[in-house]
Enzyme design. Structure first.
Site, PDB file in Angstrom:
ATOM      1  N   HIS A 171      83.071  33.967 -16.578  1.00 15.74           N
ATOM      2  CA  HIS A 171      82.842  34.790 -15.332  1.00 15.74           C
ATOM      3  C   HIS A 171      83.089  33.757 -14.220  1.00 15.74           C
ATOM      4  O   HIS A 171      83.654  34.207 -13.034  1.00 15.74           O
ATOM      5  CB  HIS A 171      81.517  35.308 -15.413  1.00 15.74           C
ATOM      6  CG  HIS A 171      81.149  36.278 -16.404  1.00 15.74           C
ATOM      7  ND1 HIS A 171      80.111  37.011 -16.712  1.00 15.74           N
ATOM      8  CD2 HIS A 171      82.179  36.780 -17.245  1.00 15.74           C
ATOM      9  CE1 HIS A 171      80.364  37.850 -17.509  1.00 15.74           C
ATOM     10  NE2 HIS A 171      81.433  37.853 -18.069  1.00 15.74           N
ATOM     11  N   HIS A 222      73.160  19.090 -16.083  1.00 13.58           N
ATOM     12  CA  HIS A 222      72.648  20.569 -15.742  1.00 13.58           C
ATOM     13  C   HIS A 222      71.013  20.197 -15.413  1.00 13.58           C
ATOM     14  O   HIS A 222      70.266  19.896 -16.554  1.00 13.58           O
ATOM     15  CB  HIS A 222      72.884  21.164 -16.939  1.00 13.58           C
ATOM     16  CG  HIS A 222      72.548  22.827 -16.450  1.00 13.58           C
ATOM     17  ND1 HIS A 222      73.437  23.880 -16.495  1.00 13.58           N
ATOM     18  CD2 HIS A 222      71.185  23.283 -16.321  1.00 13.58           C
ATOM     19  CE1 HIS A 222      72.612  25.095 -15.957  1.00 13.58           C
ATOM     20  NE2 HIS A 222      71.450  24.602 -16.093  1.00 13.58           N
ATOM     21  N   PHE A 276      83.093  34.063 -10.279  1.00 15.52           N
ATOM     22  CA  PHE A 276      81.813  34.387 -10.023  1.00 15.52           C
ATOM     23  C   PHE A 276      80.932  33.293  -9.594  1.00 15.52           C
ATOM     24  O   PHE A 276      80.000  32.653 -10.082  1.00 15.52           O
ATOM     25  CB  PHE A 276      81.031  34.734 -11.082  1.00 15.52           C
ATOM     26  CG  PHE A 276      79.823  35.820 -11.070  1.00 15.52           C
ATOM     27  CD1 PHE A 276      79.106  35.821  -9.926  1.00 15.52           C
ATOM     28  CD2 PHE A 276      79.662  36.823 -12.118  1.00 15.52           C
ATOM     29  CE1 PHE A 276      77.923  36.712  -9.935  1.00 15.52           C
ATOM     30  CE2 PHE A 276      78.627  37.570 -11.845  1.00 15.52           C
ATOM     31  CZ  PHE A 276      77.711  37.563 -10.844  1.00 15.52           C
ATOM     32  N   HIS A 308      77.235  19.002 -19.576  1.00 16.43           N
ATOM     33  CA  HIS A 308      78.613  19.669 -19.989  1.00 16.43           C
ATOM     34  C   HIS A 308      79.798  19.527 -19.020  1.00 16.43           C
ATOM     35  O   HIS A 308      79.447  19.116 -17.910  1.00 16.43           O
ATOM     36  CB  HIS A 308      78.339  21.209 -20.106  1.00 16.43           C
ATOM     37  CG  HIS A 308      77.731  21.863 -18.898  1.00 16.43           C
ATOM     38  ND1 HIS A 308      78.603  22.407 -17.902  1.00 16.43           N
ATOM     39  CD2 HIS A 308      76.395  22.119 -18.524  1.00 16.43           C
ATOM     40  CE1 HIS A 308      77.869  22.891 -16.937  1.00 16.43           C
ATOM     41  NE2 HIS A 308      76.777  22.802 -17.138  1.00 16.43           N
ATOM     42  N   HIS A 354      72.626  24.653  -8.537  1.00 12.93           N
ATOM     43  CA  HIS A 354      72.661  23.019  -8.549  1.00 12.93           C
ATOM     44  C   HIS A 354      71.694  22.448  -7.365  1.00 12.93           C
ATOM     45  O   HIS A 354      71.763  23.056  -6.478  1.00 12.93           O
ATOM     46  CB  HIS A 354      74.228  22.362  -8.325  1.00 12.93           C
ATOM     47  CG  HIS A 354      75.080  23.060  -9.458  1.00 12.93           C
ATOM     48  ND1 HIS A 354      76.056  21.979 -10.192  1.00 12.93           N
ATOM     49  CD2 HIS A 354      75.156  23.996 -10.045  1.00 12.93           C
ATOM     50  CE1 HIS A 354      76.695  22.641 -11.119  1.00 12.93           C
ATOM     51  NE2 HIS A 354      76.373  23.999 -11.059  1.00 12.93           N
ATOM     52  N   HIS A 356      76.461  29.716  -9.061  1.00 14.06           N
ATOM     53  CA  HIS A 356      77.075  30.740  -9.969  1.00 14.06           C
ATOM     54  C   HIS A 356      76.761  31.140 -11.320  1.00 14.06           C
ATOM     55  O   HIS A 356      75.701  30.643 -11.665  1.00 14.06           O
ATOM     56  CB  HIS A 356      78.213  29.742 -10.462  1.00 14.06           C
ATOM     57  CG  HIS A 356      78.126  28.517 -11.201  1.00 14.06           C
ATOM     58  ND1 HIS A 356      78.151  28.394 -12.660  1.00 14.06           N
ATOM     59  CD2 HIS A 356      77.537  27.125 -10.755  1.00 14.06           C
ATOM     60  CE1 HIS A 356      77.597  27.392 -13.152  1.00 14.06           C
ATOM     61  NE2 HIS A 356      77.330  26.378 -12.279  1.00 14.06           N
ATOM     62  N   CYS A 357      77.288  32.163 -11.694  1.00 10.55           N
ATOM     63  CA  CYS A 357      76.814  32.616 -13.144  1.00 10.55           C
ATOM     64  C   CYS A 357      77.275  31.481 -14.090  1.00 10.55           C
ATOM     65  O   CYS A 357      78.412  30.960 -14.153  1.00 10.55           O
ATOM     66  CB  CYS A 357      77.809  33.964 -13.288  1.00 10.55           C
ATOM     67  SG  CYS A 357      77.632  34.763 -15.094  1.00 10.55           S
ATOM     68  N   HIS A 358      76.580  31.381 -15.215  1.00 15.06           N
ATOM     69  CA  HIS A 358      76.545  30.359 -15.904  1.00 15.06           C
ATOM     70  C   HIS A 358      77.408  30.859 -17.085  1.00 15.06           C
ATOM     71  O   HIS A 358      77.609  30.157 -18.302  1.00 15.06           O
ATOM     72  CB  HIS A 358      75.363  29.610 -16.413  1.00 15.06           C
ATOM     73  CG  HIS A 358      75.626  28.117 -16.515  1.00 15.06           C
ATOM     74  ND1 HIS A 358      76.307  27.570 -17.721  1.00 15.06           N
ATOM     75  CD2 HIS A 358      75.147  26.900 -15.843  1.00 15.06           C
ATOM     76  CE1 HIS A 358      76.437  26.316 -17.645  1.00 15.06           C
ATOM     77  NE2 HIS A 358      75.718  26.035 -16.550  1.00 15.06           N
ATOM     78  N   ILE A 359      77.903  32.021 -17.401  1.00 15.50           N
ATOM     79  CA  ILE A 359      78.831  32.475 -18.206  1.00 15.50           C
ATOM     80  C   ILE A 359      80.157  31.855 -17.893  1.00 15.50           C
ATOM     81  O   ILE A 359      80.843  32.397 -16.703  1.00 15.50           O
ATOM     82  CB  ILE A 359      78.797  33.981 -18.443  1.00 15.50           C
ATOM     83  CG1 ILE A 359      77.502  34.608 -18.965  1.00 15.50           C
ATOM     84  CG2 ILE A 359      79.920  34.554 -19.445  1.00 15.50           C
ATOM     85  CD1 ILE A 359      77.354  36.034 -18.955  1.00 15.50           C
ATOM     86  N   HIS A 414      72.923  30.152 -11.996  1.00 12.58           N
ATOM     87  CA  HIS A 414      72.094  28.797 -11.932  1.00 12.58           C
ATOM     88  C   HIS A 414      72.838  28.070 -10.456  1.00 12.58           C
ATOM     89  O   HIS A 414      73.650  28.167  -9.889  1.00 12.58           O
ATOM     90  CB  HIS A 414      73.053  27.861 -12.811  1.00 12.58           C
ATOM     91  CG  HIS A 414      72.898  26.444 -12.750  1.00 12.58           C
ATOM     92  ND1 HIS A 414      71.621  25.858 -12.876  1.00 12.58           N
ATOM     93  CD2 HIS A 414      73.750  25.413 -12.746  1.00 12.58           C
ATOM     94  CE1 HIS A 414      71.715  24.491 -12.826  1.00 12.58           C
ATOM     95  NE2 HIS A 414      72.994  24.199 -12.897  1.00 12.58           N
ATOM     96  N   HIS A 464      82.332  20.513 -16.239  1.00  8.10           N
ATOM     97  CA  HIS A 464      82.291  21.351 -15.198  1.00  8.10           C
ATOM     98  C   HIS A 464      83.797  21.401 -14.712  1.00  8.10           C
ATOM     99  O   HIS A 464      84.108  21.656 -13.291  1.00  8.10           O
ATOM    100  CB  HIS A 464      81.421  21.086 -14.192  1.00  8.10           C
ATOM    101  CG  HIS A 464      80.593  22.268 -13.696  1.00  8.10           C
ATOM    102  ND1 HIS A 464      81.349  23.451 -13.165  1.00  8.10           N
ATOM    103  CD2 HIS A 464      79.407  22.672 -13.510  1.00  8.10           C
ATOM    104  CE1 HIS A 464      80.383  24.441 -12.659  1.00  8.10           C
ATOM    105  NE2 HIS A 464      79.105  23.647 -13.155  1.00  8.10           N
ATOM    106  N   HIS A 508      78.867  17.698 -15.692  1.00 10.04           N
ATOM    107  CA  HIS A 508      77.602  17.752 -14.946  1.00 10.04           C
ATOM    108  C   HIS A 508      76.241  17.683 -15.688  1.00 10.04           C
ATOM    109  O   HIS A 508      76.336  17.918 -16.959  1.00 10.04           O
ATOM    110  CB  HIS A 508      77.815  19.556 -14.624  1.00 10.04           C
ATOM    111  CG  HIS A 508      76.693  19.983 -14.019  1.00 10.04           C
ATOM    112  ND1 HIS A 508      76.049  19.232 -12.548  1.00 10.04           N
ATOM    113  CD2 HIS A 508      75.971  20.964 -14.199  1.00 10.04           C
ATOM    114  CE1 HIS A 508      75.017  20.188 -12.235  1.00 10.04           C
ATOM    115  NE2 HIS A 508      74.746  20.970 -13.297  1.00 10.04           N
ATOM    116  N   HIS A 530      73.563  38.558 -16.244  1.00  9.46           N
ATOM    117  CA  HIS A 530      74.362  37.152 -15.901  1.00  9.46           C
ATOM    118  C   HIS A 530      73.163  35.801 -15.457  1.00  9.46           C
ATOM    119  O   HIS A 530      72.232  36.215 -14.586  1.00  9.46           O
ATOM    120  CB  HIS A 530      75.074  37.370 -14.273  1.00  9.46           C
ATOM    121  CG  HIS A 530      76.173  38.520 -14.456  1.00  9.46           C
ATOM    122  ND1 HIS A 530      77.181  38.293 -15.260  1.00  9.46           N
ATOM    123  CD2 HIS A 530      76.028  39.756 -14.289  1.00  9.46           C
ATOM    124  CE1 HIS A 530      77.995  39.135 -15.211  1.00  9.46           C
ATOM    125  NE2 HIS A 530      77.286  40.300 -14.646  1.00  9.46           N
TER     126      HIS A 530
END
Length: 549
Positions: A499, A106, A504, A149, A443, A493-496, A441, A151, A104, A438
């Site tokens: 999670h 980002h 998430f 990164h 897209h 989504h949460c980018h952790i 993010h 995905h 992806h 949290h």
């Protein structure tokens, strides 16, 4: 499941869609094996080999999943207006980690190229072992600091993450700095000694990283005195440091002993300069800061401290070195000092003075959505639904003619958005989702942060525009706005990463009736990604209909 992939892929060529789905041939350009010495920078037209290699960035050797064979992955350098043509080549072999992949880009909005966003099970099927896929897109109107990164599952935590910068020869801030090149890119990342497949089994107490890496180097508690990254500067010059949160999990508070930082960019948006002495960088966020090398010739600690666990700077942990030309080759003796210029996201403003779209009152957008995060038995939820990856990518479902939002999978996690409307999303933080703050993010867009973390009032006049925002602490109700001008399914989504892997996330299915604008550029190889292994002709110059029948 493979049959379902095949049936839906076949629908892309069905005569009933002939007028709306025009598949174009993939490039026939051949990719070459990974060279013996991987480059640290790449152009926007390139091959990107995904490989397994044993590395020891903190002194502990482990097999990792790497783009270009290095960590961080090579810096992709582009100029404003460049066309990207990046072939991702899956050469993974280590069966202790995922063998499929996706990449992806980002922060790149992918206008009319949703299919190139690189999100497994949302915009494409994964790239299987020994296959490749060519991403072709333009970052229309975009400049600044981004990253790329994996995905696919939590694969990025095994090492597949790296910087991407789009340079602007007409940068409105160019008079504020003297140096801006690959030497001024600073990546902050957590590092794990166990593969992500093992970390994913940890539920409840959470995952703790082993070390912090700054520009790919660091140390872990009890480990050897591994080399630290050195950032070289010349006294008197001003440097544009592009600070990138490559983290899988922790927030890092970034500081440089004895120096202040002037923020001039956040997530690709030029800002009115704001001077701080500390900078919290959540997973997925990026900042450009101008640092004036105006101190005496010496060595100074660069620090990235996480709030997770019992963190310390002892023995060089969580640090790198800012070294003035002429300073001795030794560790710094500098002290952090007390923060007197703390970061406040609400003080960030777009340099171009861009107001938030729509009526200037919370809840008065064309479409208003509250997304309340929770957690049930270790699975995260949004509005009481935990995201589970669908059996077929959402984009493929939309192209194949699902007629009603309820037909889009995963059930309860897809929000249908009409075209050309102002959407407001609020994240009320009830405290039910542990492990914050949290980083949320979206897209396909950047958005106006109309109510920032820690604030009760909204700013519709000149808010910061970005693509990753903190959900804040308990009691906060962070709110964002954007316009639905980019058709396709977009992940929110949460980018952790752990999670996200635990549910998430939701999908914003945007402007379904305008999907033909996306379909017109979809290459044949995209549909072939969804075919069973052995039936794809990726890399050929034409499309063989028999592969789908």
């Amino acid at each position: 499941m493979k049959l379902l992939y095949t049936l839906l892929a076949r629908s892309l060529l069905a005569s009933s869609h002939a007028g709306s789905v025009a598949l174009v041939p993939d490039s026939g350009r051949l990719w070459s094996p990974l060279p013996g010495t991987a480059p640290s920078t790449l152009p926007p037209v390139t091959d990107l080999s995904i490989v397994n290699r044993v590395i020891a960035p903190d002194g502990f050797a482990r097999s990792a999943t790497l783009a270009g064979g290095i960590f961080p992955a090579p810096l992709i350098k582009a100029q404003k207006g460049d066309r990207f043509s990046i072939r991702v080549v899956n050469q993974l072999q280590d069966e202790n980690m995922p063998l499929s992949t996706s990449v992806h880009w980002h922060g790149i909005r992918q206008s009319e190229t949703n299919w190139a966003d690189g999100v497994a099970f949302i915009t494409q099927c994964p790239i299987l072992q020994n296959r490749s896929f060519l991403h072709q897109f333009r970052a229309l109107g975009q400049t600044g600091t981004y990253w790329y990164h994996s995905h696919f599952s939590t694969q990025q935590c095994d090492g597949l993450r790296g910087p991407l910068v789009i340079y602007d020869p007409e940068d409105p801030h160019k008079d504020l700095y003297d140096v801006d090149d690959e030497s001024t890119v600073i990546t902050l990342s957590d590092w794990y000694h166990d593969p992500s497949t093992q970390l994913n089994k940890i539920v409840g107490r959470g995952v703790t990283f082993n070390s912090t890496l700054i520009n790919g180097l660091g140390r872990y508690p009890g480990g050897p005195l591994a080399p630290l990254s050195v950032i070289n500067v010349e006294q008197g010059k001003r440097y544009r440091f592009r600070v990138i949160g490559l983290s899988c999990d922790p927030l890092y508070n970034f500081t440089i002993d004895g120096h202040t930082m002037a923020i001039i960019e956040a997530d690709g948006t030029e800002t009115v300069p704001v001077t701080v002495d500390s900078l919290p960088v959540l997973a997925g966020q990026r900042y450009s800061v101008v640092v004036h090398a105006n101190q005496s010739v010496d060595n100074y600690w660069v620090r990235a401290l996480s709030t997770i666990g019992d963190q310390t700077f002892a023995g060089g942990l969580n640090q790198a070195i800012l070294r003035y030309n002429g300073a001795p080759n030794e560790d710094p003796l500098s002290s952090p000092g007390h923060s007197v210029l703390p970061f406040d996201e609400a003080k960030l403003a777009s340099l171009r003075n861009i107001p938030a779209p729509g009526f200037p009152q919370i809840g008065r957008a064309d479409v208003s959505i509250n997304l309340v995060a929770g957690n049930v038995n270790g699975s995260f939820t949004l509005n009481n639904v935990s995201f589970n990856r669908p059996p077929v990518p959402v984009l493929l479902q939309m192209l194949s003619g699902a007629r009603h939002p309820s037909e889009l999978l995963p059930t309860g996690s897809v929000y249908e958005l009409p075209p050309n409307k102002v959407v407001e999303i609020t994240f009320p933080n009830t405290g039910a989702a542990p492990g914050g703050p949290h980083p949320m993010h979206l897209h396909g867009h950047n958005f106006a942060v109309v109510r920032a973390a820690g604030k009760s009032t909204a700013n519709f006049v000149n808010p910061i525009w970005r693509d990753t925002v903190s959900m804040g602490e308990v009691g906060d109700a962070v709110a964002i706005r954007f316009v639905t001008d980019n058709p396709g399914p977009w992940f929110l989504h949460c980018h952790i990463d752990f999670h996200l892997n635990q549910g998430f996330a939701v999908v914003m299915a945007e402007a379904r009736n305008e999907i033909p604008a996306v379909a017109a550029s979809i290459p044949v190889a995209w549909a072939e990604l969804c075919l069973p292994d052995g039936q794809a002709n990726a890399g050929s110059s034409g499309f063989n209909v028999s592969t789908l029948t």
